[in-house]
Design a protein around this motif. Structure first.
Motif: not given
Length: 241
Positions: A121-126, A162-166, A175-180, A183-189
């Motif tokens: 919750e502090r960083t709003n990341t999952v 299921t309806g989980r955050s992010h 899985l190795g396929c970050p969304l285009y 920035q949160k979960y695929g910043a390297k690409l």
């Protein structure tokens, strides 16, 4: 069932109990600490003006879309409809299907992902954590690859169970396929400023009053990176919902 064209937000479905719309990208679903305009407030104001309603307008938020996500979304115009739709979500008779553009492609052209997700919750990341981790929530989605490009991008259809955050963003990144554009979960690409390529394409549920099936379908805008694929591909996907 379509309402007046005077509404500034595209309407997919409307009756006395429900309001189905196309959420614009980068608009909050509901008010937060930022004070930025939010969809719930905008729609209440629109209803008040279109129907010349005095006083406060009721509109129930049944489900949420992340700020950068656009597409089909349903709201309840009465408390009874809101309660019954919330129950449909809990009982999984409320279906949600998304389209996403991702980097790479899953090894299998279709499959189910099951993970345990833990939100900070502090960083709003999952993140994905081992099963049994305190606070972790079970997350399930089904996916199907609809198309692949030589530039390494793939078009994927995702059904949320299921309806989980992010959830979609985290599970596909794991899985190795970050969304285009993520920035949160695929910043390297991805590069700053790119629009997240995730779209709510279908929302389906039994009408809270008549019990008849309701289906909201919305296809992504004809712009990058969605326009890598012909519009017929999206029409074909829409017919499969």
């Amino acid at each position: 069932m379509c309402a007046s064209e005077q509404s500034p937000i595209p309407i997919l479905y409307e009756d006395n109990h429900l309001l189905g719309i196309v959420k614009p990208v980068n608009v909050l679903s509901q008010e937060d600490a930022s004070g930025d305009p939010d969809l719930l407030t905008l729609l209440k104001q629109d209803l008040k003006e279109r129907y010349q309603k005095p006083g406060n307008v009721y509109l129930g938020l049944v489900h949420r879309l992340d700020r950068p996500v656009g597409g089909a979304m349903i709201f309840a115009k009465t408390s009874k409809a809101a309660s019954r739709l919330s129950e449909a979500v809990r009982s999984r008779s409320f279906s949600k299907t998304y389209l996403a553009v991702v980097h790479g492609s899953p090894a299998a052209s279709a499959g189910r992902l099951e993970d345990t997700l833990l939100k900070d919750e502090r960083t709003n990341t999952v993140r994905v954590v081992p099963k049994g981790t305190p606070g972790g929530k079970h997350a399930i989605l089904d996916y199907r690859v609809l198309g692949q490009l030589t530039n390494g991008l793939s078009l994927i259809q995702v059904e949320l169970l299921t309806g989980r955050s992010h959830q979609i963003r985290v599970q596909l990144s794991h899985l190795g396929c970050p969304l285009y554009g993520d920035q949160k979960y695929g910043a390297k690409l991805n590069k700053p400023g790119q629009q997240l390529a995730l779209w709510s394409a279908y929302v389906g549920f039994p009408h809270p009053i008549t019990k008849e099936p309701v289906a909201l379908v919305s296809i992504p805008p004809d712009e990058f990176p969605w326009n890598h694929w012909p519009r017929s591909r999206y029409d074909q996907a829409g017919r499969s919902f």
